[in-house]
Design an enzyme around this catalytic site. Structure first.
Site, short mmCIF file in Angstrom:
data_model
loop_
_atom_site.label_atom_id
_atom_site.label_comp_id
_atom_site.label_asym_id
_atom_site.label_seq_id
_atom_site.Cartn_x
_atom_site.Cartn_y
_atom_site.Cartn_z
N CYS A 1 0.83 -1.21 0.00
CA CYS A 1 0.00 0.00 0.00
C CYS A 1 0.86 1.27 0.00
O CYS A 1 2.01 1.25 0.46
CB CYS A 1 -0.88 0.04 1.25
SG CYS A 1 -2.11 -1.24 1.33
N GLU B 1 0.65 3.88 1.87
CA GLU B 1 1.04 4.33 3.21
C GLU B 1 2.31 3.63 3.67
O GLU B 1 3.21 4.22 4.25
CB GLU B 1 -0.08 4.02 4.22
CG GLU B 1 -1.38 4.76 3.98
CD GLU B 1 -2.34 3.99 3.07
OE1 GLU B 1 -1.87 3.31 2.12
OE2 GLU B 1 -3.55 4.09 3.29
N CYS C 1 -5.87 0.59 5.17
CA CYS C 1 -6.22 -0.79 5.53
C CYS C 1 -5.67 -1.13 6.92
O CYS C 1 -4.85 -0.40 7.49
CB CYS C 1 -5.65 -1.76 4.49
SG CYS C 1 -3.87 -2.00 4.61
N CYS D 1 -1.78 -1.37 7.49
CA CYS D 1 -1.16 -0.03 7.47
C CYS D 1 -1.43 0.71 8.77
O CYS D 1 -0.56 1.41 9.30
CB CYS D 1 -1.67 0.79 6.28
SG CYS D 1 -0.97 0.26 4.70
N1 THU Z 1 -4.34 0.36 -1.12
C1 THU Z 1 -3.48 1.30 -0.62
O1 THU Z 1 -2.49 1.67 -1.28
N2 THU Z 1 -3.75 1.80 0.61
C2 THU Z 1 -4.78 1.41 1.40
O2 THU Z 1 -4.89 1.86 2.52
C3 THU Z 1 -5.77 0.47 0.90
C4 THU Z 1 -5.49 -0.14 -0.42
C5 THU Z 1 -4.07 -0.18 -2.46
C6 THU Z 1 -3.68 -1.64 -2.48
C7 THU Z 1 -4.11 -2.04 -3.87
O3 THU Z 1 -3.06 -1.76 -4.78
C8 THU Z 1 -5.27 -1.14 -4.19
O4 THU Z 1 -5.24 -0.09 -3.25
C9 THU Z 1 -6.62 -1.81 -4.16
O5 THU Z 1 -6.80 -2.47 -2.96
#
Ligand code: THU
Length: 128
Positions: A51, A53, A84, A87
Site C-alpha cells: 500500500c 502508506e 487498511c 497499514c
Molecule cells: N491500497 C493502498 O495503497 N492503501 C490502502 O490503505 C488500501 C489499499 C491499495 C492496495 C491495492 O493496490 C489497491 O489499493 C486496491 O486495494
C-alpha cells in the site's frame, strides 16, 4: 495539511496498479517537516502488493527518520479512502497517534487522529 494532500496527489501519479486500477498516493511528514512519498505497488501474485502508506513509511524509516506528525492519503474513490488494517498497525507502531488527512480527487477531505481509526492496537514492549 493542504500542501501534504497535494504531495500525496502527486505521489499517486506514480502508482503501479495495473490489476485493481485503484491508484493511491501518500505523503508522510517528519517532525522536522521533511516529506516522504508513497504510492501503491501491485504485483502479479496480488498478495505481495504494498500500500501507498507503507511505501511512504518504510521509505522514511529506511532514510533514518523516526518521528512523524502527519500523513495524507489520496484515492480516486467517491468517499476518501481509509487505510487498511495492516497499514494502521504499522503507522501506530512507528508514528504513534499521528494526524491523518484523507482526500479524494474531487477535493473531499476527512481528518482523523490514528487512534480514531485504530482504537485498540496490538503492541508489546521488549522491556515488559
Ligand atoms: N491500497 C493502498 O495503497 N492503501 C490502502 O490503505 C488500501 C489499499 C491499495 C492496495 C491495492 O493496490 C489497491 O489499493 C486496491 O486495494
Amino acid at each position: 495539511m493542504t500542501d501534504l494532500i497535494e504531495e500525496a496527489k502527486k505521489a499517486r501519479e506514480n502508482a503501479v496498479a495495473p490489476f485493481s486500477k485503484f491508484k493511491v498516493g501518500a505523503a508522510l511528514v517528519t517532525a522536522e517537516g521533511k516529506v516522504f512519498h508513497g504510492c501503491n505497488v501491485e504485483n502479479c501474485t496480488y498478495g505481495l502488493t504494498v500500500c501507498a502508506e507503507r511505501v511512504a513509511l518504510l521509505s522514511a524509516l529506511a532514510a533514518g527518520e523516526r518521528k512523524f506528525t502527519a500523513i495524507a492519503v489520496v484515492t480516486q474513490s467517491d468517499q476518501p479512502g481509509t487505510p487498511c488494517g495492516p497499514c494502521r498497525q504499522l503507522m501506530w507502531e512507528y508514528c504513534g497517534d499521528i494526524d491523518i488527512a484523507l482526500a479524494n480527487l474531487k477535493g473531499d477531505r476527512t481528518d482523523y487522529k490514528l487512534s480514531e481509526l485504530f482504537p485498540h492496537p496490538f503492541y508489546f514492549s521488549l522491556e515488559d
